[in-house]
Scaffold this motif. Sequence first.
Motif, PDB file in Angstrom:
ATOM      1  N   CYS A 110      -6.972   1.625   4.031  1.00  0.00           N
ATOM      2  CA  CYS A 110      -6.765   3.010   3.597  1.00  0.00           C
ATOM      3  C   CYS A 110      -7.869   3.454   2.643  1.00  0.00           C
ATOM      4  CB  CYS A 110      -5.392   3.157   2.940  1.00  0.00           C
ATOM      5  SG  CYS A 110      -4.031   2.982   4.114  1.00  0.00           S
TER       6      CYS A 110
ATOM      7  N   CYS B 264      -4.517   0.018   0.302  1.00  0.00           N
ATOM      8  CA  CYS B 264      -5.026  -1.237   0.852  1.00  0.00           C
ATOM      9  C   CYS B 264      -6.493  -1.094   1.288  1.00  0.00           C
ATOM     10  CB  CYS B 264      -4.181  -1.679   2.033  1.00  0.00           C
ATOM     11  SG  CYS B 264      -4.450  -0.698   3.509  1.00  0.00           S
TER      12      CYS B 264
ATOM     13  N   CYS C 145       0.314   2.914   3.757  1.00  0.00           N
ATOM     14  CA  CYS C 145       0.602   2.248   5.035  1.00  0.00           C
ATOM     15  C   CYS C 145       1.512   1.028   4.897  1.00  0.00           C
ATOM     16  CB  CYS C 145      -0.694   1.858   5.741  1.00  0.00           C
ATOM     17  SG  CYS C 145      -1.488   0.403   5.024  1.00  0.00           S
TER      18      CYS C 145
ATOM     19  N   CYS D 141       0.852  -1.189   0.000  1.00  0.00           N
ATOM     20  CA  CYS D 141       0.000   0.000   0.000  1.00  0.00           C
ATOM     21  C   CYS D 141       0.896   1.251   0.000  1.00  0.00           C
ATOM     22  CB  CYS D 141      -0.901  -0.004   1.242  1.00  0.00           C
ATOM     23  SG  CYS D 141      -1.790   1.537   1.495  1.00  0.00           S
TER      24      CYS D 141
HETATM   25 ZN    ZN Z   1      -2.936   1.072   3.467  1.00  0.00          ZN
END
Ligand code: ZN
Lengths: 274, 196
Positions: free
Chosen positions: B71, B68, B59, B56
């Motif tokens: 998120c 992801c 993150c 991601c």
């Molecule tokens: Zn993420």
Amino acid sequence: MAESYATEAIVLGSRRLGEADRIVDLFTDSRGRVPTVVKGIRKVKSRWGGRLEPFTHLRVQVHEGRNLHTLTSADTIATHAALRDNPACLKPGLSVIEMISRTTPEHHRKPRTYNLMLSFLNEMDRICLDAGSGRLTSLGAGSKGESAPSSNAPHEAAAPDRLRSHAASLALGAQLKILLLAGFLPHLLSCAMCGAKADLTSFSARAGGALCPGCLQDGFRIDPGSLEAMILLLERPLSAVPDLKIGEVQRRQIRRAVREICEYHLGVRLRVEL
Amino acid sequence: MFPAPVEQLITELSKLPGIGRRSAQRLAFYLLGRPRDDAAALAAAIIDVKDKISFCRRCFNFTEEELCVFCRDARRDDALICVVEEPSDIIPIEKGGEYRGLYHVLGGSLSPLDGIDPEHLRIKELVERVQTGDVAEVILATNPNTSGESTALYIADLLRDKLRVTRLASGLPVGADLEYADEATVSRALMGRREL
Ligand SMILES: [Zn+2]
Ligand SMILES: [Zn+2]
């Protein structure tokens, strides 16, 4: 011919093994450094709990298998938690662990190095305690509100720099003594090449110690104060180290000397910085 | 000792974490005994995951898209970041069902003895996230061992004056008996005690 033995040990570190186990590097009193399998230690409800974290001093029972040894019981003698919980102490502590794990062979009894490690841990505990850290204090009346985090701040505010410097000096002292016990005593009182007693200005691990300007080869520049401090660190017990008042520059030069001795004579590159 | 392709398979399998030569041999023989379709499915799944899954962008959790699942989810609280060592650490937190914030995956923990220093982890990226986003609290959920604790302390020092930094409580496991707890765990529990 499997058998079981009991010994005292200090935890040096560990690495993962399979799903839930670890191989813990134990520095034992009776058999030197012994990599030991600890079953189930990574499970939350493992019966080992936090007993096998680095620096912990234990009484252990070990089963001697054909290939690997396996831990069967462990009782804490001292947690030495101050070294783990205090950022000023962790790296100095790890640097001594690194020295032992990378310079002592497995399964060779090293009683003097073992005792040295124990006194190093005790001295580190002592300086942490003197600095006012590692003691549990009452949450106090003001702790419900905003002032909570500062319950023992007065001690800590005054101490970190001094603690950091004492911890680093203690670690250097321990490292030099470990090298000494392993048979490496650098020439510090006279030139390692020609024997001249005065005006020693550089240090070369290859030459075996301090050098005069005439013999200077691949060495690095070192202050007389650092050579003096190195001699004191080798001569005096660890308990006297905090009173030696060794400065940052001296420490950096001594650290470099230690590093180069390890590289040149033992083929070991030290990773942990103080 | 074995035909070359079998040796090759054993060598590759023994590179997997926790798999020694003996286990690799056992797995290789197991695979040899399976129908060709099973082996093809396994090989395809390995290639598929390498082709489709990446980190991601925000993150560093695993994802099939740029961001992801956490998120991307607008219902999650983006003022709260939970910092973990590995993507697999997210699973138990999600299963707990209490947490509704976002994550940040460091990719390991500090371990000077193994040559793992701050620059080898995604700490710089975390600091950037905190500085550019509207983050109110960072929860440090690294493992409660020496390496995880020192990672948490290091990050706390970097972020403390920017926002609220908290650490996952550590102490006695739920359901355990105090009598059987070790000294290090009991001390931790005492330090992390809470008012009732
Ligand atoms: Zn993420
Ligand atoms: Zn000379």
